[in-house]
Design a protein around this motif. Sequence first.
Motif, PDB file in Angstrom:
ATOM      1  N   LYS A 178      -4.491 -18.509  10.077  1.00 10.85           N
ATOM      2  CA  LYS A 178      -6.274 -18.267  10.132  1.00 10.85           C
ATOM      3  C   LYS A 178      -6.698 -17.600   9.273  1.00 10.85           C
ATOM      4  O   LYS A 178      -7.912 -18.186   8.715  1.00 10.85           O
ATOM      5  N   ARG A 181      -6.302 -19.004   2.367  1.00  3.84           N
ATOM      6  CA  ARG A 181      -7.157 -19.878   1.334  1.00  3.84           C
ATOM      7  C   ARG A 181      -6.638 -21.045  -0.021  1.00  3.84           C
ATOM      8  O   ARG A 181      -5.141 -19.983  -0.184  1.00  3.84           O
ATOM      9  N   PRO A 193     -13.558 -22.773   3.921  1.00 11.28           N
ATOM     10  CA  PRO A 193     -13.394 -23.707   3.764  1.00 11.28           C
ATOM     11  C   PRO A 193     -13.396 -24.728   3.768  1.00 11.28           C
ATOM     12  O   PRO A 193     -14.490 -25.137   4.868  1.00 11.28           O
ATOM     13  N   GLU A 195     -12.141 -27.590   4.118  1.00  5.76           N
ATOM     14  CA  GLU A 195     -11.710 -28.701   6.079  1.00  5.76           C
ATOM     15  C   GLU A 195     -11.645 -27.748   7.050  1.00  5.76           C
ATOM     16  O   GLU A 195     -11.580 -26.737   6.606  1.00  5.76           O
ATOM     17  N   ASP A 196     -10.643 -28.584   8.437  1.00  5.02           N
ATOM     18  CA  ASP A 196     -10.636 -27.556   9.907  1.00  5.02           C
ATOM     19  C   ASP A 196      -9.553 -26.618   9.129  1.00  5.02           C
ATOM     20  O   ASP A 196      -8.522 -26.847   8.711  1.00  5.02           O
ATOM     21  N   GLN A 197      -9.468 -25.146   9.184  1.00  5.95           N
ATOM     22  CA  GLN A 197      -9.010 -24.213   8.736  1.00  5.95           C
ATOM     23  C   GLN A 197      -7.370 -24.484   9.357  1.00  5.95           C
ATOM     24  O   GLN A 197      -6.745 -23.758   8.751  1.00  5.95           O
ATOM     25  N   GLU A 198      -7.328 -24.506  10.788  1.00  6.55           N
ATOM     26  CA  GLU A 198      -6.508 -24.793  11.138  1.00  6.55           C
ATOM     27  C   GLU A 198      -4.917 -25.327  10.549  1.00  6.55           C
ATOM     28  O   GLU A 198      -4.326 -25.761  10.755  1.00  6.55           O
ATOM     29  N   ALA A 199      -5.971 -27.330  10.517  1.00  3.70           N
ATOM     30  CA  ALA A 199      -4.771 -27.998   9.535  1.00  3.70           C
ATOM     31  C   ALA A 199      -4.372 -27.154   7.831  1.00  3.70           C
ATOM     32  O   ALA A 199      -3.514 -27.304   7.693  1.00  3.70           O
ATOM     33  N   LEU A 200      -5.670 -27.057   7.624  1.00  3.33           N
ATOM     34  CA  LEU A 200      -5.959 -26.698   5.816  1.00  3.33           C
ATOM     35  C   LEU A 200      -4.744 -24.783   5.864  1.00  3.33           C
ATOM     36  O   LEU A 200      -3.761 -25.186   5.219  1.00  3.33           O
ATOM     37  N   GLU A 202      -1.775 -24.572   8.406  1.00  2.00           N
ATOM     38  CA  GLU A 202      -0.654 -24.899   8.687  1.00  2.00           C
ATOM     39  C   GLU A 202      -0.058 -25.550   6.982  1.00  2.00           C
ATOM     40  O   GLU A 202       0.880 -25.009   7.155  1.00  2.00           O
TER      41      GLU A 202
END
Length: 224
Positions: A178, A181, A193, A195-200, A202
């Motif tokens: 979560k 960066r 971010p 892009e979507d923080q979840e995807a980034l 992971e």
Amino acid sequence: MLKISPAPLPFPKWVNKFLVIGASIVGFGGAYVLAVAIYAAAPGTQRIGYAPKQPVAYSHLLHAGELGIDCRYCHNTVDTSAQASIPPTQVCLNCHANIRSTSEKLIPIRESYATGMPVEWVRIHDLPDFVYFNHSAHVNRGVGCASCHGRIDKMEVVSQDQPLTMGWCLDCHRNPEKHLRPLDEVTTMDYVPLEDQEALGERLKAEYKIRDREKLTDCSLCHR
Ligand code: HEC
Ligand code: HEC
Ligand code: HEC
Ligand code: HEC
Ligand code: HEC
């Protein structure tokens, strides 16, 4: 007829009520003072908002915010060692030998330079000695300064932004994705971010080879 009034009480009756209230205020006040003393004696883990007066009116709002000087210009060991380092007087004089060189606010800096005695900055964030912490391990894994220190670039006087308790550390260690960066954004204060923080998160977790939850919550990681 002579009227004899009853012997006067030391205080009229209604005063008693106030004595009770007064005593309870003193009692409560005592408990409050005690609570504050315990709180103050505890190492600086829960002191959110703790912002001691510093010997020089140095402003992060001005230097890191308005002037945009990178954190690592002054805290230059933050990505190579456990400690972030407070800059020595010479770093201030890189600019202040010429800029505002006669400012009254900078008298302690000039005195420090002349005498060779370091400025006695008051420590703000302070974990107990039995906890191991390492800045570089975080900064080189994409955890930004702002995640733990808040918006330093908006602080005229630095104040503690997060509780720094074990629960707080573990909260992130259970789900670090979560908070991850790109490495070139760790000192960016207003980072959002792209892009979507979840995807980034992971993706970065795999890229930085972040340990699994078991290892990151193991007691011996922080208590060595
Ligand atoms: C021009 C030098 C300079 C720059 C740039 C700078 N700092 Fe500082 N920083 C200091 C000095 C001096 C202190 C000690 C005095 C104080 O607390 O204000 C300090 C204190 C701190 C503290 C508190 C340390 C403690 O005692 O717990 C934190 C956290 C911090 N800085 C973070 C940052 C971050 C994050 C940035 C970048 C956004 C930054 N600093 C940029 C000079 C600087
Ligand atoms: C990269 C250059 C730079 C560095 C390094 C730097 N400063 Fe500054 N500082 C400035 C500038 C620019 C100003 C604003 C001057 C103005 O308002 O005209 C300033 C203003 C100040 C002021 C306000 C002076 C006044 O009279 O209002 C203080 C105090 C100050 N700095 C302290 C420090 C301290 C302490 C350090 C070292 C930890 C430091 N500065 C490092 C550039 C720097
Ligand atoms: C994961 C949380 C975390 C991150 C990320 C982080 N810090 Fe800290 N910082 C702390 C803690 C905790 C302390 C207190 C350390 C102690 O008491 O040993 C601290 C202390 C400091 C200090 C005081 C000196 C020292 O090392 O004890 C400075 C200055 C500082 N941090 C600056 C920064 C800067 C600049 C960044 C980003 C480049 C940063 N920190 C990133 C948690 C963090
Ligand atoms: C915002 C997220 C975050 C917070 C808050 C945080 N950590 Fe971490 N911590 C991480 C990440 C990410 C790593 C890197 C894990 C890896 O490389 O496998 C890490 C690694 C570590 C390590 C391993 C260092 C090494 O030498 O490998 C220690 C020790 C640690 N953290 C202690 C702490 C302590 C103590 C606190 C609370 C004061 C804390 N952390 C708060 C995210 C965080
Ligand atoms: C990510 C780092 C981290 C990990 C992992 C961790 N701790 Fe802690 N621990 C801390 C910090 C920071 C403190 C001091 C702040 C506080 O008291 O909350 C602390 C304080 C403590 C204390 C003192 C309690 C107190 O209230 O002062 C004990 C006991 C303790 N930890 C035991 C453990 C045990 C047992 C584990 C494993 C299950 C563990 N810790 C895992 C960071 C960690």
